[in-house]
Scaffold this motif. Structure first.
Motif, short mmCIF file in Angstrom:
data_model
loop_
_atom_site.label_atom_id
_atom_site.label_comp_id
_atom_site.label_asym_id
_atom_site.label_seq_id
_atom_site.Cartn_x
_atom_site.Cartn_y
_atom_site.Cartn_z
N LEU A 145 -90.86 -48.00 -56.18
CA LEU A 145 -90.69 -46.59 -55.81
C LEU A 145 -91.63 -46.31 -54.65
N LEU A 146 -91.07 -45.91 -53.53
CA LEU A 146 -91.82 -45.78 -52.28
C LEU A 146 -91.49 -44.47 -51.59
N GLY A 147 -92.52 -43.77 -51.11
CA GLY A 147 -92.34 -42.59 -50.27
C GLY A 147 -92.98 -42.83 -48.92
N ILE A 148 -92.26 -42.54 -47.84
CA ILE A 148 -92.82 -42.71 -46.50
C ILE A 148 -92.73 -41.39 -45.73
N ASN A 149 -93.71 -41.20 -44.83
CA ASN A 149 -93.76 -39.99 -44.03
C ASN A 149 -94.71 -40.24 -42.87
N LEU A 150 -94.38 -39.71 -41.70
CA LEU A 150 -95.25 -39.84 -40.54
C LEU A 150 -96.57 -39.10 -40.72
N GLU A 151 -96.63 -38.16 -41.68
CA GLU A 151 -97.86 -37.41 -41.92
C GLU A 151 -98.87 -38.21 -42.74
N PHE A 152 -98.42 -39.23 -43.46
CA PHE A 152 -99.32 -39.96 -44.33
C PHE A 152 -100.24 -40.87 -43.53
N GLY A 153 -101.48 -40.97 -43.97
CA GLY A 153 -102.42 -41.90 -43.37
C GLY A 153 -102.65 -43.07 -44.32
N ARG A 154 -103.82 -43.10 -44.96
CA ARG A 154 -104.13 -44.17 -45.90
C ARG A 154 -103.12 -44.21 -47.04
N GLN A 155 -102.72 -45.41 -47.41
CA GLN A 155 -101.78 -45.57 -48.51
C GLN A 155 -102.37 -45.01 -49.80
N THR A 169 -86.82 -43.95 -39.13
CA THR A 169 -85.93 -44.67 -38.22
C THR A 169 -86.39 -46.11 -37.99
N SER A 170 -87.54 -46.47 -38.54
CA SER A 170 -88.07 -47.84 -38.36
C SER A 170 -89.05 -48.10 -39.50
N THR A 171 -88.52 -48.45 -40.66
CA THR A 171 -89.33 -48.53 -41.88
C THR A 171 -90.16 -49.79 -42.00
N GLY A 172 -89.75 -50.85 -41.31
CA GLY A 172 -90.44 -52.13 -41.47
C GLY A 172 -90.02 -52.90 -42.71
N LEU A 173 -89.08 -52.38 -43.47
CA LEU A 173 -88.61 -53.06 -44.68
C LEU A 173 -87.59 -54.16 -44.32
N PRO A 174 -87.46 -55.17 -45.18
CA PRO A 174 -86.45 -56.22 -44.92
C PRO A 174 -85.03 -55.68 -45.03
N ASP A 175 -84.10 -56.40 -44.44
CA ASP A 175 -82.69 -56.05 -44.58
C ASP A 175 -82.29 -56.05 -46.06
N ALA A 176 -81.42 -55.11 -46.45
CA ALA A 176 -80.83 -55.05 -47.78
C ALA A 176 -81.89 -55.03 -48.89
N HIS A 177 -83.03 -54.43 -48.62
CA HIS A 177 -84.15 -54.45 -49.56
C HIS A 177 -84.03 -53.39 -50.65
N LEU A 178 -83.34 -52.28 -50.38
CA LEU A 178 -83.35 -51.14 -51.29
C LEU A 178 -82.02 -50.95 -52.00
N ASP A 179 -82.11 -50.41 -53.21
CA ASP A 179 -80.92 -49.99 -53.94
C ASP A 179 -80.54 -48.55 -53.61
N ILE A 197 -79.75 -42.94 -39.77
CA ILE A 197 -78.57 -43.49 -40.44
C ILE A 197 -78.50 -45.01 -40.24
N LYS A 198 -78.73 -45.47 -39.02
CA LYS A 198 -78.68 -46.91 -38.74
C LYS A 198 -79.72 -47.66 -39.55
N GLU A 199 -80.94 -47.15 -39.62
CA GLU A 199 -82.00 -47.82 -40.38
C GLU A 199 -81.70 -47.78 -41.88
N SER A 200 -81.17 -46.67 -42.37
CA SER A 200 -80.83 -46.59 -43.79
C SER A 200 -79.77 -47.63 -44.15
N ALA A 201 -78.76 -47.76 -43.30
CA ALA A 201 -77.72 -48.76 -43.55
C ALA A 201 -78.30 -50.17 -43.53
N ARG A 202 -79.27 -50.41 -42.68
CA ARG A 202 -79.86 -51.75 -42.59
C ARG A 202 -80.62 -52.13 -43.84
N VAL A 203 -81.41 -51.21 -44.39
CA VAL A 203 -82.30 -51.56 -45.49
C VAL A 203 -81.65 -51.41 -46.86
N LEU A 204 -80.44 -50.82 -46.92
CA LEU A 204 -79.72 -50.73 -48.19
C LEU A 204 -78.94 -52.00 -48.45
#
Length: 290
Positions: A145-155, A169-179, A197-204
């Motif tokens: 379970l992961l949340g990402i945001n440009l406002e976040f600093g330290r994990q 738009t550029s998550t850094g996750l592998p292709d087809a990584h997410l359900d 949309i393009k990045e979401s399609a890539r990582v799903l």
């Protein structure tokens, strides 16, 4: 901005908190109260020896795709969330799309094992989707379970849920990584739609699910000069939603449900954003990756 995947590589300069420091403090208080409640509920659920969340019914009142048509509809969703023991978002209409997103993830992206990998794009640590999924038993595997945001600093980790800096738009996750990917009330705030949309399609993975909600009106009010979070307020029209669905289709994301003239209509404008004094509603869209 490029995405980073760990606290050691987080950006040196983080976006200023939208709404100012006082609002940021209020959000941190809400965040801590929310995650404290989630932790307490999960410990209580585990006392009987069963898997946390195993006996909690899946929400039923919100369809995967549709428009929030009136006040009664979001009240019904809030009542269902309360009955399910899910801590409510204090902005009550937002419980409608959050409940629909959680139902879509549980019904369409998870096989019942509660092992689905889910990212909340443009997340906030006080938002309900990831806490609710945690209460349903997701998130047992590290980083699932992961949340990402440009406002976040330290994990930051909250009850096993990871929140880190990241660009939708550029998550850094592998292709087809997410359900599944959820994205609640984010794309109207200046997000490059095609890049998202393009990045979401890539990582799903194939068969994975994207659930998006956004501000919407069948006849959007004038937002000229109304600024929020560094950009002018945008409320999507039916034509813009139709274009978004067509764009998603071109990237292999098929809409679940129908959008027609009747679906686009709404009897009321049940959402009131006091900070900009606008009335409108929400739309929820769920897509499946081919």
């Amino acid at each position: 901005m490029a995405d980073t995947s760990s606290s050691s590589s987080a950006p040196t300069q983080v976006a200023a908190p939208p709404g100012g420091r006082l609002l940021a403090v209020a959000k941190r208080v809400a965040e801590r109260a929310l995650w404290t409640r989630v932790a307490v509920q999960r410990r209580w659920q585990g006392r009987g020896g069963g898997a946390p969340g195993a006996g909690r019914p899946v929400p039923t009142s919100v369809a995967p795709t549709g428009v929030l048509g009136d006040t009664q509809t979001w009240q019904r969703a809030a009542d269902e969330a309360r009955a399910l023991g899910l801590p409510l978002h204090r902005d009550l209409p937002k419980n409608w799309d959050a409940l629909g997103a959680v139902a879509a993830v549980l019904n369409l992206a998870d096989d019942g094992s509660r092992t689905a990998r889910v990212m909340d794009a443009g997340s906030a640590r006080y938002s309900p989707v990831l806490p609710w999924l945690r209460l349903y038993g997701l998130g047992s595997a590290a980083g699932s379970l992961l949340g990402i945001n440009l406002e976040f600093g330290r994990q930051v980790t909250r009850d096993g849920v990871v929140f880190r800096y990241g660009d939708v738009t550029s998550t850094g996750l592998p292709d087809a990584h997410l359900d599944a990917i959820t994205c609640m009330s984010v794309i109207e705030h200046g997000v490059p739609i095609e890049g998202f949309i393009k990045e979401s399609a890539r990582v799903l993975r194939p068969g994975g699910v994207l659930v998006v909600s956004t501000d919407y009106d069948q006849s959007p009010p004038d937002t000229t000069g109304k600024m929020i979070y560094g950009s002018e307020v945008h409320i999507f029209s039916p034509a813009e939603i139709t274009d978004l669905v067509a764009l998603a289709e071109r990237h292999g994301l098929e809409l679940i449900g129908e959008l027609d003239e009747a679906t686009f209509a709404h009897a009321e404008r049940p959402v009131h954003w006091k900070r900009v004094d606008l009335r409108y509603t929400f739309i929820l869209l769920t897509f499946r990756k081919r």
